[in-house]
Design an enzyme around this catalytic site. Structure first.
Site: not given
Ligand code: IVH
Length: 688
Positions: A40, A43, A89-90, A123, A125, A127, A146, A182, A234, A298, A322, A416, A419, A434, A440
């Protein structure tokens, strides 16, 4: 180890990657297989180091950072599946200038003149977590996370439980197609889930993304089914035929087939419209029911997408704009100290509730006492609160101009709050803890689970879940209560999911453990830094429970002989000695220990001396080839038993171990009358 303050950015990035892996491995061993591989303490040290580096380099926090993860992958895990086409990824942009540059690059690449319109689809984005859905002849056959982009985890059974995932697509569909989207949780569902988790005494999720990921990656699809997961489609992966000529048309197909497509998605005629769309979505962000962290653009035309292709893992035809993290200012009403399940004292800011990006924030973590000092936040201050989508709300700092004259620096308690035991902060560590381990209430549950776990008391039939239930119903509170459970056999038998047989088996398992080796007993106490290995060292050194108990009580005193004796045990040292002293300094720990000892027969440990020193002072020579161990291993073994190993045979040699094809050295030993051992005799002597 280099102090965090001295790390370069590159070093920090490397180390965070290593830590993420090491912690993930430990989590997997601990939660996934229930078989911890590291102590622990080790860790905790990894986690603390990770947190310290992340605080110093907030921009380097990894998306797979252990600090963002709740729990671990389930035991056994999911089958791996390879995506038909990789999931990419983007690239990111952060402002209008970056975005214009991205568009201009695409234009140059395609050789488009200014007179030709470059259309985008914008679109939000979201999370959440991206998934890959495979349909064959319109029927959903497989769904995967993914993963690393090439290979993900097969979560088909769990995805089938999503109401918004069509099992069969309507209308005309390519015979084989991968559809990407997503999976996410709305802010409201996330808050409700956390409230339910809290009420049930379960772990809380840090954010909606974590909650969605944790809910999808459940081994039992019934759990996923009970979680409110949503899905927007998407993108397209591998497909046997192209179902549309543009992305906008493709989104329409997705909707025809039965998918939810984010209704805010929009076809944008040119760069100017695209930039305006970002403003619009940013303004709507707080009022959206789900967390977004930007806008994805896109290029609409699939033929252009194809020509543009990829750089590395990022498409040239899409980008994420972003948003900055969401912030607000509010008043710091109080700093409350929470005691974690491992005894760590964490300061939590109590805030005048404030809306940060559509989520009402009333509390935020302040990490530890240094953090409070570093940020110089004081009760009464106006503070800046941030929600970075990914993390629990954070306090960025105070607004100095608005500090009330009476605001004093916060004094961190050294007791603490749960306790009343001393709370100790070892030199070089960030966290105060603690020391009331056995008493405790904040730590009781974790301690009991550890106490009955396999490497400790190993009580069959008393797992984590039962411990929690028994605690909730007042059957268990402290370790001695475990040995009082047999008196409640009837009561346990009557519990839901138990019955006479299980109850009887549990009672037997408990009775069987009333005899326990000293090392296991010490380990079970869950004293910080005393894992199985250190418990063994202590058991061997002190031999009996009575001796250990007596010596530890004396070692509480700094400077006492018992204290230096303890610190001098090879493998223990002053830091661990201090943890033990702190534990024994708490009289209520001692009382509980004595109660426990009176209920048990704690077996003496085999004394270390003869074992260690079997060959003390002897000089040993190895010659010839040993069949069962290498020469370095044989040498190390002899040295561990106290011997000195030399190369040549002389009158001072005590033993010669002769393996196969031993030559002149064996002859010389015979001439000098020195004891000559065969390999088998050597193994016997060494106790192998
Ligand atoms: S398109 C090559 N569209 O963003 C195109 N991604 O950084 C790949 N995400 O892993 C993804 N909304 O989890 C796309 N409208 C959207 C999105 C989206 C969220 C996330 C997705 C991806 C990450 C890319």
């Amino acid at each position: 180890m280099k102090p965090v303050a001295e790390l370069t950015e590159a070093e920090a990035r490397d180390e965070l990657a290593r830590l993420a892996e090491a912690i993930a491995r430990a989590d997997q061993a601990y939660h996934g297989r229930d078989a911890p591989e590291i102590t622990d303490a080790a860790y905790d040290a990894l986690r603390q180091r990770n947190a310290a580096i992340e605080r110093q380099f907030p921009a380097l926090v990894r998306s797979d950072s252990p600090s963002l993860r709740v729990g671990a992958a389930p035991a056994g895990g999911f089958a791996k599946v390879r995506h038909g086409a990789p999931m990419l990824s983007l690239g990111n942009v952060f402002n209008a200038g970056d975005f214009a540059e991205f568009a201009a690059r695409a234009r140059r690449f395609l050789g488009l003149g200014d007179d030709i319109a470059l259309r985008f689809v914008g679109e939000p984005k979201i999370d959440g977590l991206s998934i890959n859905l495979t349909y064959e002849e319109g029927v959903f056959v497989r769904g995967a996370t993914r993963g690393d982009g090439t290979e993900g985890e097969d979560v088909t059974a769990n995805l089938r439980t999503l109401a918004t995932l069509p099992q069969r697509l309507r209308g005309e569909v390519p015979s084989r197609i991968e559809i990407r989207g997503e999976v996410f949780m709305t802010k409201a569902d996330f808050l409700a889930l956390n409230a339910a988790q809290e009420a049930a005494g379960e772990r809380l999720f840090a954010n909606p993304r974590n909650a969605a990921a944790g809910s999808l990656r459940q081994l039992d699809p019934r759990i996923t089914a009970a979680r409110p997961l949503a899905l927007f489609a998407y993108a397209i992966g591998q497909a046997s035929a192209r179902p549309a000529a543009t992305h906008w048309e493709y989104l329409a197909r997705l909707a025809d087939w039965g998918f939810s497509v984010n209704p805010l998605s929009r076809l944008l005629a040119d760069e100017r419209e695209a930039a305006a769309f970002e403003q619009e979505i940013a303004a709507a962000r707080a009022s959206l029911p789900y967390d977004i962290d930007g806008v994805v653009y896109k290029i609409d035309d699939f033929a252009w997408q194809e020509r543009l292709g990829y750089v590395g893992r990022e498409p040239r035809w899409a980008v994420a704009w972003k948003f900055p993290p969401e912030q607000a200012t509010t008043t710091l009403l109080d700093i409350v100290i929470q005691v974690g399940r491992t005894g760590a004292l964490t300061p939590v800011a109590q805030l005048q509730p404030v809306n940060v990006g559509g989520v009402l924030v009333a509390r935020a973590t302040l990490h530890n006492e240094d953090e409070i000092a570093r940020k110089d936040v004081r009760i009464g201050d106006t503070v800046i609160v941030q929600r970075a989508g990914d993390v629990i709300p954070q306090i960025i700092g105070a607004v100095p101009e608005r500090r009330p004259a009476a605001a004093l620096p916060f004094v961190f308690p050294d007791r603490c709050p749960a306790c009343g035991s001393a709370a100790l902060r070892p030199p070089g560590e960030a966290v105060r803890r603690c020391t009331g381990g056995l008493i405790c209430p904040a730590q009781a549950e974790e301690r009991l689970i550890h106490f009955v776990s396999r490497p400790a008391f190993d009580i069959d039939g008393l797992g984590e879940k039962s411990v929690r239930e028994f605690m909730q119903d007042g059957l268990l509170r402290t370790p001695p209560d475990i040995f009082r459970l047999p008196a409640h056999e009837q009561e346990i038998a009557a519990r839901e999911g138990w019955g006479a047989t299980s109850a009887r088996n549990l009672v037997r398992a408990i009775e069987a453990r009333r005899r326990i080796p000293l090392a296991r007993f010490i380990h079970a106490l869950g004293i910080r830094r005393i894992g199985a290995a250190n418990a063994r060292l202590l058991a061997r050194h002190y031999g009996s429970y009575a001796a250990w108990r007596a010596e530890m009580a004396k070692a509480v005193q700094i400077g006492a002989e018992a204290r230096s004796d303890l610190a001098n045990i090879v493998g223990i040292g002053p830091t661990i000695a201090e943890e033990l002293a702190a534990f024994f300094a708490e009289p209520r720990n001692l009382a509980t220990l004595d109660t426990l000892a009176a209920m048990l027969q704690i077996e003496d440990a085999a004394p270390e001396a003869p074992e260690q020193a079997r060959l003390a002072g002897k000089t040993v020579v190895f010659t010839g080839t040993l069949a069962t161990m290498s020469r370095p291993e044989a040498k190390a073994l002899a040295e561990r038993l106290g011997a000195k190993v030399t190369d040549s045979v002389s009158r001072r040699t005590d033993l010669v171990v002769a393996g196969a094809e031993a030559g002149s050295k064996a002859r010389r030993a015979a001439e000098l009358g020195i004891t000559l051992l065969s390999e088998a005799e050597w193994r016997d002597l060494a106790g192998v």
